[in-house]
Design an enzyme around this catalytic site. Structure first.
Site, short mmCIF file in Angstrom:
data_model
loop_
_atom_site.label_atom_id
_atom_site.label_comp_id
_atom_site.label_asym_id
_atom_site.label_seq_id
_atom_site.Cartn_x
_atom_site.Cartn_y
_atom_site.Cartn_z
CD GLU A 75 -2.97 -1.00 2.35
OE1 GLU A 75 -2.76 -0.18 3.27
OE2 GLU A 75 -3.99 -1.70 2.29
CD GLU A 91 -3.63 -5.76 4.32
OE1 GLU A 91 -4.43 -4.90 4.76
OE2 GLU A 91 -2.40 -5.60 4.31
CD1 TRP A 144 -1.78 0.03 10.48
CD2 TRP A 144 0.36 0.25 11.08
NE1 TRP A 144 -1.06 -0.95 9.84
CE2 TRP A 144 0.25 -0.85 10.17
CE3 TRP A 144 1.63 0.55 11.58
CZ2 TRP A 144 1.34 -1.61 9.77
CZ3 TRP A 144 2.73 -0.22 11.17
CH2 TRP A 144 2.57 -1.28 10.29
CE1 TYR A 150 -9.08 -4.44 5.84
CE2 TYR A 150 -7.67 -3.49 4.15
CZ TYR A 150 -7.85 -4.32 5.24
OH TYR A 150 -6.79 -5.05 5.72
C1 GBH Z 1 -4.53 -1.92 5.62
O1 GBH Z 1 -4.66 -0.59 5.22
C2 GBH Z 1 -3.14 -2.18 6.12
O2 GBH Z 1 -2.36 -2.82 5.14
C3 GBH Z 1 -3.10 -2.96 7.41
O3 GBH Z 1 -1.83 -2.90 7.96
C4 GBH Z 1 -4.17 -2.43 8.35
O4 GBH Z 1 -4.08 -2.95 9.64
C5 GBH Z 1 -5.49 -2.76 7.73
O5 GBH Z 1 -5.58 -2.27 6.43
C6 GBH Z 1 -6.69 -2.23 8.50
O6 GBH Z 1 -6.67 -0.84 8.53
O7 GBH Z 1 -12.58 6.25 5.71
O8 GBH Z 1 -14.21 5.07 4.40
O9 GBH Z 1 -12.69 6.61 3.33
C7 GBH Z 1 -5.99 -0.14 5.00
C8 GBH Z 1 -6.12 0.96 3.97
C9 GBH Z 1 -7.06 3.09 3.47
C10 GBH Z 1 -8.52 1.33 4.20
C11 GBH Z 1 -8.07 4.13 3.92
C12 GBH Z 1 -9.56 2.36 4.59
C13 GBH Z 1 -10.32 4.68 4.34
C14 GBH Z 1 -11.78 4.32 4.17
N1 GBH Z 1 -7.19 1.89 4.30
N2 GBH Z 1 -9.41 3.62 3.87
S1 GBH Z 1 -12.88 5.63 4.43
#
Ligand code: GBH
Length: 448
Positions: free
Chosen positions: A167, A351, A407, A294
């Site tokens: 990422e 993931e 994090w 996600y």
């Molecule tokens: C991942 O990143 C990581 O790789 C991992 O380490 C982490 O623990 C896991 O996900 C869970 O967070 O607020 O609706 O606009 C996640 C990447 C980018 C997913 C920002 C959610 C915002 C969604 N994230 N995104 S929103």
């Protein structure tokens, strides 16, 4: 046996990352990472006091954790290497005991017939390299290739699936633009430079792999499909910008050798003119792409939202405790879009998962997690729909095997299919872990 659309050798697994689970970040000669610094700095870390000092103590409990994976029936395990355990200064001297930990982990996985997917970099840059400018330094591409080569030489016999970066969007948006993640900078001018050097590092590590390694290597990106809130030209244009910024910023240069045009508009005078040679270096053939999925976003134009000029519109829907909308159909849409845009490259969902239930409910409620079962079931089904449309999806890694350090949000957000009691370090498989074991045993043929 129920019909299943998933290929026989579909790789069912779970994922973690080094700083989130290992603990003992300085043990056995390891060098500190930027996350070690960031989590210990109350001016930077949101969940003050939560650090990776102990986390899930996986560094000391690794054999038992691998046995647990086996008990759950996992066929694959995606983990990351803490660069500073292997090279305490980031480059130069190799620290044998650090490398030994990952060799033992891989041996243990293979002994249990679990396929390792090794991610070289999941955000824990050695602090010694950050002192030299980190991803802002053009030399970072060479540093990363050197580290990659050390790992390939030692482990390519056993590890057949390698990932360069996890990422890059999160590293730069969180670490260099908004400052919510390490190294905690907030600087529009730095952001595209960090992104570009990360991609050069990816390209350099892939090139090194072609001379040192003999199996497969790819890149992992996070993708969140963007849907316009209305068909007004402003909303449609804002959606295209948001999509270019988050979803195409890394895939386009890696797979097409060019950045999306929208980035120049988004970054304005902070957007440099990149050389054709750099873009060639970045665009190296990869063996697969890993996609972390996600949620999705419905997007409206918003001139006050700097720098993209777009903001999400909250939907009436189930949300996780990180407040992300649960919307499985976007996973199918995204996989089809990926294939239509970039071609028939093998894809792994590296993931996918959700945080449900905050600590007050982490007792029996946290372990009986019907919402997470639903989340997994509907998202795995959505992958089946994409496979039916001909997308070459080869595996699925649940995020995460264990509750862990989320994090800057610390331990309050629990993504595990296995519950971790941070007092006793007891691991308790949640209902979702049992559910997922059943999915694996039926090769996805029992999703209803
Ligand atoms: C991942 O990143 C990581 O790789 C991992 O380490 C982490 O623990 C896991 O996900 C869970 O967070 O607020 O609706 O606009 C996640 C990447 C980018 C997913 C920002 C959610 C915002 C969604 N994230 N995104 S929103």
């Amino acid at each position: 046996m129920t019909q299943t659309i998933f290929p026989d050798d579909f790789l069912w697994g779970a994922a973690t990352a080094a700083y989130q689970i290992e603990g003992s970040p300085l043990a056995d000669g390891a060098g500190a990472s930027i996350w070690q610094r960031f989590s210990h700095d109350p001016r930077l870390m949101a969940a003050k006091g939560d650090t990776g000092d102990v986390a899930c103590d996986h560094y000391n409990r690794m054999p038992a954790d691998v046995a647990l994976m086996k008990e759950l029936g996992l066929k694959a395990y995606r983990f990351s290497v803490n660069w500073g355990r292997v090279l305490p200064e980031g480059i130069g001297r190799v620290n044998e005991p650090g490398l030994d930990f990952y060799e033992r982990l891989v041996d243990e996985l293979l002994k249990h017939d679990i396929e390792p997917l090794l991610t070289l970099h999941h955000w824990d840059l050695p602090a010694a390299l950050d002192d030299k400018g980190g991803w802002l330094n053009r030399d970072s591409a060479d540093w990363f290739a050197e580290y990659g080569s050390v790992m390939y030489r030692r482990l390519d016999g056993q590890v057949k699936k390698w990932v360069t970066l996890n990422e890059p969007w999160v590293i730069t948006d969180g670490g260099y633009l908004h400052g919510a993640l390490a190294p905690g900078h907030r600087n529009l001018f730095e952001t595209p430079i960090a992104s570009h050097n990360l991609m050069r590092a990816h390209g350099a590590a892939v090139r090194a792999y072609r001379s040192e390694g003999a199996h497969e290597i790819g890149l992992v990106v996070n993708i969140e499909p963007k849907y316009p809130a209305s068909d007004s030209p402003d909303d449609v244009a804002a959606t295209a910008r948001a999509h270019a910024y988050m979803n195409r910023q890394y895939l386009d240069p890696a797979l097409k050798g060019a950045y999306p045009e929208e980035l120049a508009e988004i970054f304005g005078e902070a957007w440099p003119k990149w050389s054709a040679e750099d873009l060639q270096d970045i665009c190296q053939p990869v063996d697969f792409i890993g996609i972390n999925y996600y949620t999705r976003n419905v997007v409206k134009a918003d001139p006050h939202q700097w720098p993209v000029g777009a903001s999400p519109v909250r939907q009436v829907a189930t949300h996780t405790t990180t407040d992300w909308e649960v919307y499985p159909p976007a996973l199918t849409d995204m996989l089809v879009w990926f294939r239509d845009t970039y071609g028939d490259i093998p894809v792994y969902i590296t993931e996918n998962g959700a945080a449900f239930y905050d600590p007050p409910k982490a007792g029996p409620d946290g372990i009986d997690d019907p919402l997470r079962c639903d989340y997994l079931r509907t998202h795995i089904s959505a992958i089946g729909d994409a496979i039916r449309q001909g997308v070459d999806v080869r595996g699925y890694m649940a995020w995460s095997l264990l509750d862990n350090l989320e994090w800057s949000l610390g331990f309050s957000k629990r993504f595990g299919i296995v519950h971790v009691d941070y007092e006793t370090q007891a691991r308790t498989p949640k209902r979702s872990a049992r559910f997922y074991s059943g999915v694996i045993a039926a090769n996805g043929g029992n999703l209803g």
